[in-house]
Design a protein around this motif. Structure first.
Motif, PDB file in Angstrom:
ATOM      1  N   ASN A 107       0.811  -1.226   0.000  1.00 55.22           N
ATOM      2  CA  ASN A 107       0.000   0.000   0.000  1.00 55.22           C
ATOM      3  C   ASN A 107       0.842   1.272   0.000  1.00 55.22           C
ATOM      4  N   LEU A 108       2.159   1.146   0.015  1.00 57.73           N
ATOM      5  CA  LEU A 108       3.034   2.309   0.161  1.00 57.73           C
ATOM      6  C   LEU A 108       3.548   2.797  -1.195  1.00 57.73           C
ATOM      7  N   ARG A 109       3.632   4.117  -1.315  1.00 57.97           N
ATOM      8  CA  ARG A 109       4.183   4.755  -2.508  1.00 57.97           C
ATOM      9  C   ARG A 109       5.003   5.957  -2.079  1.00 57.97           C
ATOM     10  N   THR A 110       5.943   6.345  -2.938  1.00 57.07           N
ATOM     11  CA  THR A 110       6.807   7.496  -2.667  1.00 57.07           C
ATOM     12  C   THR A 110       6.445   8.639  -3.601  1.00 57.07           C
ATOM     13  N   THR A 111       6.397   9.848  -3.057  1.00 59.61           N
ATOM     14  CA  THR A 111       6.180  11.032  -3.878  1.00 59.61           C
ATOM     15  C   THR A 111       7.027  12.180  -3.320  1.00 59.61           C
ATOM     16  N   LEU A 112       7.058  13.287  -4.036  1.00 58.40           N
ATOM     17  CA  LEU A 112       7.827  14.453  -3.607  1.00 58.40           C
ATOM     18  C   LEU A 112       6.910  15.518  -3.048  1.00 58.40           C
ATOM     19  N   CYS A 113       7.395  16.229  -2.064  1.00 54.74           N
ATOM     20  CA  CYS A 113       6.685  17.420  -1.574  1.00 54.74           C
ATOM     21  C   CYS A 113       7.045  18.556  -2.518  1.00 54.74           C
ATOM     22  N   THR A 114       6.043  19.187  -3.109  1.00 53.08           N
ATOM     23  CA  THR A 114       6.296  20.174  -4.166  1.00 53.08           C
ATOM     24  C   THR A 114       6.130  21.627  -3.727  1.00 53.08           C
ATOM     25  N   ASP A 115       5.755  21.860  -2.463  1.00 55.86           N
ATOM     26  CA  ASP A 115       5.668  23.247  -2.000  1.00 55.86           C
ATOM     27  C   ASP A 115       6.130  23.346  -0.551  1.00 55.86           C
ATOM     28  N   SER A 116       6.119  24.554  -0.018  1.00 53.76           N
ATOM     29  CA  SER A 116       6.617  24.789   1.344  1.00 53.76           C
ATOM     30  C   SER A 116       5.497  24.911   2.368  1.00 53.76           C
ATOM     31  N   GLY A 117       4.301  24.488   2.010  1.00 58.44           N
ATOM     32  CA  GLY A 117       3.156  24.648   2.897  1.00 58.44           C
ATOM     33  C   GLY A 117       3.278  23.908   4.216  1.00 58.44           C
ATOM     34  N   MET A 118       4.038  22.815   4.224  1.00 57.52           N
ATOM     35  CA  MET A 118       4.181  22.024   5.453  1.00 57.52           C
ATOM     36  C   MET A 118       5.545  22.236   6.102  1.00 57.52           C
ATOM     37  N   GLU A 119       6.236  23.320   5.680  1.00 60.17           N
ATOM     38  CA  GLU A 119       7.577  23.598   6.217  1.00 60.17           C
ATOM     39  C   GLU A 119       7.559  23.550   7.725  1.00 60.17           C
ATOM     40  N   SER A 120       8.419  22.986   8.223  1.00 59.55           N
ATOM     41  CA  SER A 120       8.937  22.511   9.485  1.00 59.55           C
ATOM     42  C   SER A 120       8.637  21.031   9.624  1.00 59.55           C
ATOM     43  N   SER A 121       7.490  20.559   9.176  1.00 58.39           N
ATOM     44  CA  SER A 121       7.210  19.123   9.220  1.00 58.39           C
ATOM     45  C   SER A 121       7.763  18.414   7.982  1.00 58.39           C
ATOM     46  N   ILE A 122       7.442  18.951   6.813  1.00 58.66           N
ATOM     47  CA  ILE A 122       7.891  18.392   5.536  1.00 58.66           C
ATOM     48  C   ILE A 122       8.414  19.551   4.696  1.00 58.66           C
ATOM     49  N   ARG A 123       9.616  19.411   4.192  1.00 59.85           N
ATOM     50  CA  ARG A 123      10.213  20.482   3.382  1.00 59.85           C
ATOM     51  C   ARG A 123       9.977  20.252   1.896  1.00 59.85           C
ATOM     52  N   GLN A 124       9.952  21.336   1.151  1.00 60.52           N
ATOM     53  CA  GLN A 124       9.849  21.227  -0.293  1.00 60.52           C
ATOM     54  C   GLN A 124      11.033  20.402  -0.803  1.00 60.52           C
ATOM     55  N   GLY A 125      10.753  19.413  -1.653  1.00 56.19           N
ATOM     56  CA  GLY A 125      11.788  18.544  -2.190  1.00 56.19           C
ATOM     57  C   GLY A 125      11.990  17.253  -1.417  1.00 56.19           C
ATOM     58  N   CYS A 168      -1.784  24.358   7.010  1.00 55.04           N
ATOM     59  CA  CYS A 168      -0.379  24.371   6.625  1.00 55.04           C
ATOM     60  C   CYS A 168       0.441  24.487   7.902  1.00 55.04           C
ATOM     61  N   ASP A 169       1.503  23.694   8.026  1.00 60.66           N
ATOM     62  CA  ASP A 169       2.375  23.808   9.196  1.00 60.66           C
ATOM     63  C   ASP A 169       3.307  25.009   9.079  1.00 60.66           C
ATOM     64  N   ASN A 170       3.464  25.538   7.880  1.00 59.46           N
ATOM     65  CA  ASN A 170       4.288  26.734   7.677  1.00 59.46           C
ATOM     66  C   ASN A 170       3.658  27.900   8.434  1.00 59.46           C
ATOM     67  N   THR A 171       4.467  28.597   9.207  1.00 62.51           N
ATOM     68  CA  THR A 171       3.939  29.678  10.052  1.00 62.51           C
ATOM     69  C   THR A 171       3.685  30.972   9.279  1.00 62.51           C
ATOM     70  N   ASP A 172       4.126  31.051   8.026  1.00 62.48           N
ATOM     71  CA  ASP A 172       3.872  32.236   7.209  1.00 62.48           C
ATOM     72  C   ASP A 172       2.463  32.140   6.625  1.00 62.48           C
ATOM     73  N   PHE A 176       0.817  30.962   3.141  1.00 62.72           N
ATOM     74  CA  PHE A 176       0.216  29.637   3.297  1.00 62.72           C
ATOM     75  C   PHE A 176      -0.889  29.685   4.352  1.00 62.72           C
ATOM     76  N   PRO A 177      -2.029  30.293   4.016  1.00 60.65           N
ATOM     77  CA  PRO A 177      -3.115  30.377   4.998  1.00 60.65           C
ATOM     78  C   PRO A 177      -3.806  29.029   5.197  1.00 60.65           C
ATOM     79  N   ASP A 178      -4.356  28.834   6.386  1.00 63.40           N
ATOM     80  CA  ASP A 178      -5.206  27.673   6.621  1.00 63.40           C
ATOM     81  C   ASP A 178      -6.535  27.907   5.914  1.00 63.40           C
TER      82      ASP A 178
END
Length: 202
Positions: A107-125, A168-172, A176-178
Motif C-alpha cells: 500500500n506504500l508509494r513514494t512522492t515528492l513534496c512540491t511546496d513549502s506549505g508544510m515547512e517545518s514538518s515536511i520540506r519542499q523537495g 499548513c504547518d508553515n507559520t507564514d 500559506f493560509p489555513d
C-alpha cells in the motif's frame, strides 16, 4: 526444503509481529489468529488469496511462499518503496520502521513534496512515503492531496463543530493560509493517501 509454516514464522518474527497482528494486517476477523496459527503449524493449507495477503504483509516475494524449490530468502534491512507516479522517486524504508508503523508494504508509494506549505514538518523537495489505503480523514493527520495537477501535503484538523480545516504547518500564514472547508469543499478533496514517513536532508 523449509516448510511453509516455518517460513511464515521466520518472516513474522523478523518483523517483530505477533500472530494476531499478522491476521489483523491481512484483514481477517477474530478467528484469523487461529487460522494463521494453523498455517504456521502446518495444520491447514492457505488458499492462494491468503498466501498473496501474507506475502504483502510479511514483505516477501510471493514466490518464496508458493515455490517449495526456493529454499533461501534473506530479506534486506530495508524495502524500496515504489513511486506514486510513473518515473517518480523511490525511497527506502527500514523493515523495523514498517513493522512499527503497522502498514502493508504493497500500500506504500513514494512522492515528492512540491511546496513549502508544510515547512517545518515536511520540506519542499523531501521524499514522502504515503499509504494509499488510508484515505479516510483523521484529525491532525497529514495527507497527500491531488491539487491543481500536482500532489500537495496538508494537515486536516476537525473543529468542535465538526467542520474540517486544511492546515499548513508553515507559520507564514500570509503565503500559506489555513483553509476552512465547506461540506462541498471537503467532499471534493481527492485524497491520494496518508503521509507516514519523510525522507529529507537536515
Amino acid at each position: 526444503m523449509t516448510k511453509l509454516g516455518d517460513r511464515l514464522k521466520g518472516f513474522r518474527k523478523a518483523l517483530h509481529l505477533k500472530q494476531h497482528e499478522v491476521a489483523a494486517l491481512c484483514g481477517w476477523d477474530k478467528s484469523g489468529q487461529s487460522r494463521y496459527g494453523q498455517y504456521e503449524r502446518g495444520e491447514r493449507e492457505p488458499s492462494l488469496a491468503d498466501i498473496e495477503k501474507l506475502a504483502a504483509v510479511l514483505q516477501v516475494p510471493l514466490a518464496i511462499l508458493v515455490d517449495p524449490a526456493i529454499d533461501a530468502y534473506e530479506p534486506g534491512d530495508s524495502v524500496s518503496i515504489p513511486p506514486f507516479v510513473e518515473n517518480g522517486p523511490r525511497a527506502n524504508l527500514g523493515r523495523d520502521e514498517i513493522a512499527a508503523l503497522g502498514v502493508v508494504v504493497s500500500n506504500l508509494r513514494t512522492t515528492l513534496c512540491t511546496d513549502s506549505g508544510m515547512e517545518s514538518s515536511i520540506r519542499q523537495g523531501d521524499k514522502v512515503v504515503i499509504d494509499v489505503s488510508q484515505t479516510t480523514p483523521e484529525n491532525l493527520a497529514v495527507y497527500a492531496i491531488h491539487y491543481d495537477g500536482r500532489v500537495i501535503f496538508r494537515r486536516l484538523q476537525r473543529t468542535v463543530s465538526g467542520k474540517w480545516i486544511l492546515r499548513c504547518d508553515n507559520t507564514d500564514k500570509m503565503i500559506f493560509p489555513d483553509e476552512s472547508l465547506t461540506d462541498a469543499d471537503f467532499a471534493a478533496i481527492d485524497f491520494a493517501g496518508r503521509a507516514i514517513w519523510r525522507v529529507g536532508t537536515l
